[in-house]
Motif scaffolding. Structure first.
Motif, short mmCIF file in Angstrom:
data_model
loop_
_atom_site.label_atom_id
_atom_site.label_comp_id
_atom_site.label_asym_id
_atom_site.label_seq_id
_atom_site.Cartn_x
_atom_site.Cartn_y
_atom_site.Cartn_z
N MET A 124 41.53 -23.99 -6.78
CA MET A 124 40.98 -24.63 -7.97
C MET A 124 39.51 -24.23 -8.11
SD MET A 124 40.92 -28.69 -8.91
CE MET A 124 42.70 -28.76 -8.75
N ALA A 125 39.18 -23.56 -9.17
CA ALA A 125 37.83 -23.04 -9.36
C ALA A 125 36.86 -24.19 -9.57
CB ALA A 125 37.79 -22.10 -10.56
N SER A 126 35.60 -23.96 -9.14
CA SER A 126 34.60 -25.02 -9.29
C SER A 126 33.40 -24.57 -10.11
CB SER A 126 34.13 -25.49 -7.90
OG SER A 126 33.60 -24.40 -7.16
N LEU A 127 33.40 -23.32 -10.59
CA LEU A 127 32.28 -22.84 -11.38
C LEU A 127 32.26 -23.52 -12.74
CD1 LEU A 127 32.39 -19.01 -10.61
CD2 LEU A 127 30.82 -20.72 -9.68
N GLY A 128 31.08 -23.87 -13.22
CA GLY A 128 30.94 -24.47 -14.53
C GLY A 128 31.31 -25.93 -14.60
N LEU A 129 31.50 -26.59 -13.48
CA LEU A 129 31.88 -28.00 -13.48
C LEU A 129 30.65 -28.88 -13.42
CD1 LEU A 129 34.84 -27.98 -10.90
CD2 LEU A 129 34.92 -27.60 -13.38
N ASN A 130 30.77 -30.07 -14.02
CA ASN A 130 29.68 -31.03 -13.88
C ASN A 130 29.77 -31.68 -12.51
OD1 ASN A 130 31.49 -33.28 -13.98
ND2 ASN A 130 31.45 -33.23 -16.24
N LEU A 131 28.82 -32.58 -12.21
CA LEU A 131 28.74 -33.15 -10.86
C LEU A 131 29.98 -33.97 -10.51
CD1 LEU A 131 27.12 -33.56 -8.30
CD2 LEU A 131 25.96 -35.49 -9.39
N ASP A 132 30.44 -34.81 -11.45
CA ASP A 132 31.63 -35.63 -11.18
C ASP A 132 32.86 -34.76 -10.94
OD1 ASP A 132 30.24 -37.98 -11.33
OD2 ASP A 132 30.72 -38.36 -13.44
N GLU A 133 33.00 -33.71 -11.74
CA GLU A 133 34.15 -32.81 -11.57
C GLU A 133 34.08 -32.07 -10.24
OE1 GLU A 133 34.91 -31.90 -16.35
OE2 GLU A 133 33.69 -30.55 -15.12
N GLN A 134 32.89 -31.67 -9.85
CA GLN A 134 32.71 -30.99 -8.57
C GLN A 134 33.08 -31.92 -7.42
OE1 GLN A 134 31.64 -27.59 -7.77
NE2 GLN A 134 32.67 -28.42 -5.99
N ARG A 135 32.68 -33.17 -7.52
CA ARG A 135 33.02 -34.13 -6.47
C ARG A 135 34.53 -34.35 -6.41
NH1 ARG A 135 28.18 -38.51 -7.73
NH2 ARG A 135 26.53 -37.46 -6.50
N ALA A 136 35.16 -34.39 -7.57
CA ALA A 136 36.62 -34.56 -7.61
C ALA A 136 37.31 -33.38 -6.93
CB ALA A 136 37.11 -34.70 -9.05
N VAL A 137 36.81 -32.19 -7.20
CA VAL A 137 37.38 -30.99 -6.57
C VAL A 137 37.16 -31.03 -5.07
CG1 VAL A 137 37.15 -28.47 -6.36
CG2 VAL A 137 37.19 -29.55 -8.62
N ASP A 138 36.00 -31.47 -4.63
CA ASP A 138 35.72 -31.55 -3.19
C ASP A 138 36.66 -32.54 -2.51
OD1 ASP A 138 33.71 -29.68 -3.42
OD2 ASP A 138 32.09 -31.15 -3.53
N ARG A 139 36.89 -33.68 -3.15
CA ARG A 139 37.82 -34.67 -2.58
C ARG A 139 39.22 -34.10 -2.49
NH1 ARG A 139 34.82 -38.24 -5.97
NH2 ARG A 139 36.43 -38.09 -7.59
N PHE A 140 39.63 -33.40 -3.53
CA PHE A 140 40.97 -32.81 -3.55
C PHE A 140 41.09 -31.72 -2.48
CE2 PHE A 140 44.09 -29.72 -5.10
CZ PHE A 140 45.19 -30.55 -5.30
N ARG A 141 40.05 -30.94 -2.34
CA ARG A 141 40.09 -29.86 -1.34
C ARG A 141 40.26 -30.44 0.07
NH1 ARG A 141 35.68 -27.49 -2.66
NH2 ARG A 141 36.65 -25.89 -3.95
N LYS A 142 39.52 -31.52 0.34
CA LYS A 142 39.59 -32.13 1.68
C LYS A 142 40.92 -32.81 1.94
CE LYS A 142 37.14 -35.33 4.74
NZ LYS A 142 35.97 -36.25 4.88
N ALA A 143 41.42 -33.54 0.93
CA ALA A 143 42.63 -34.34 1.12
C ALA A 143 43.91 -33.54 0.99
CB ALA A 143 42.66 -35.50 0.11
N VAL A 144 43.88 -32.44 0.22
CA VAL A 144 45.13 -31.72 -0.09
C VAL A 144 45.07 -30.25 0.31
CG1 VAL A 144 46.75 -31.06 -1.92
CG2 VAL A 144 45.64 -33.31 -1.98
N VAL A 145 44.07 -29.54 -0.19
CA VAL A 145 44.05 -28.09 0.00
C VAL A 145 43.91 -27.71 1.47
CG1 VAL A 145 42.87 -25.93 -0.55
CG2 VAL A 145 43.17 -27.68 -2.33
#
Length: 302
Positions: A1-22
């Motif tokens: 899941m790409a993280s370029l161009g994301l705002n801070l909340d979206e980046q945090r959501a991606v980080d949580r998903f990466r840790k819990a799932v990816v």
């Protein structure tokens, strides 16, 4: 899941998903469940997913849950249009849509097919893999669903028997369903070193507070004693203990705060001590505990 161009909340959501799932999916098969509190079918499916994924844990299967109301950005990335939606994830990618599997037998059949063709790392789940399960168990326990919490923490304890957090959750869940004897057996059976783990302090406090819930007639008698003599702090304390044992923590806290306000030093500060025991038993991070601690501070310090 790409993280370029994301705002801070979206980046945090991606980080949580990466840790819990990816990250877990690099070696495990992650069953990813998109759900919401208001979704009736989700609540019906959840016990099926928890039971089967718990059974398959030693074969490398891990359950992860995504609340679509809290993680709208992640749900949008998966184009989730209805819930429950369930995917199987491996090495960061969806490998199967498990949504049609609504029964234990259907889910087992689909998992067996995937495990036969994917290089899943079997064996006990690493310690970090049980974190989402522990969070799930605590959430269920906080909602008051003791029976389901017993099931979740029992499965975690099987996966990771040396997890003090899992054993603590199991003890507290057993107390919620009223099985004090079983809770005591779990604690007594622990290895002495594990039993002294700080994570079990909350369970010990809960056990110390646990008593057989009084019959309605007993509570009525305690209420009558307080009504007959509002200055009788011993009667107030007895009623507070009875209310807490019966599941009325608001009523118990109100009485204990009343005693503290009347005489904080009464009986060597027994009311304040009991409140602190209740706080520890429920958990200091619990919102109810935080609110009641503020009330206690107001009584003590104005």
């Amino acid at each position: 899941m790409a993280s370029l161009g994301l705002n801070l909340d979206e980046q945090r959501a991606v980080d949580r998903f990466r840790k819990a799932v990816v990250e877990p999916s690099m070696t495990k098969l992650v069953v990813l469940d998109f759900w919401a509190e208001w979704c009736g079918p989700c609540k019906a499916l959840t016990p099926v997913l928890e039971k089967v994924c718990g059974e398959y844990a030693d074969r490398g299967v891990l359950l992860a849950k995504i609340n679509v109301d809290e993680e709208q950005f992640i749900a949008a990335q998966f184009q989730v249009r209805s819930i429950p939606t369930v995917y199987a994830m491996f090495q960061g990618q969806p490998v199967a849509d498990l949504t049609p599997a609504r029964s234990e037998s259907q889910l087992r059949q689909m998992l067996d097919q995937m495990l036969a063709r994917l290089p899943i790392q079997a064996g006990d789940a690493p310690a970090q893999d049980i974190a989402p399960l522990l969070a799930m168990g605590e959430e269920v326990l906080a909602a008051g669903d003791g029976e389901r919490a017993v099931g979740i923490f029992s499965q975690i304890a099987e996966i990771a028997p040396d997890s003090a957090a899992a054993q603590s959750g199991l003890i507290r869940a057993l107390l919620v369903v009223g099985d004090k004897a079983a809770a005591e057996e779990v604690l007594a059976a622990l290895d002495p070193a594990l039993a002294e783990d700080p994570a079990l302090a909350q369970a010990r406090s809960a056990l110390a507070l646990a008593t057989d819930a009084p019959e309605p007639s007993e509570l009525d008698g305690l209420r009558a004693a307080v009504a007959a003599d509002p200055a009788d702090m011993a009667a107030q304390l007895a009623l507070a203990n009875g209310l807490y044992a019966a599941g009325d923590r608001d009523g118990a806290a109100d009485l204990l705060l009343t005693i503290v306000a009347q005489d904080r030093a009464w009986n060597e500060g027994a009311a304040r001590t009991r409140l602190l025991q209740i706080f520890e038993a429920i958990g200091l991070e619990d919102p109810w505990v935080a609110a009641t601690r503020r009330k206690l501070s107001t009584v003590l310090f104005g």
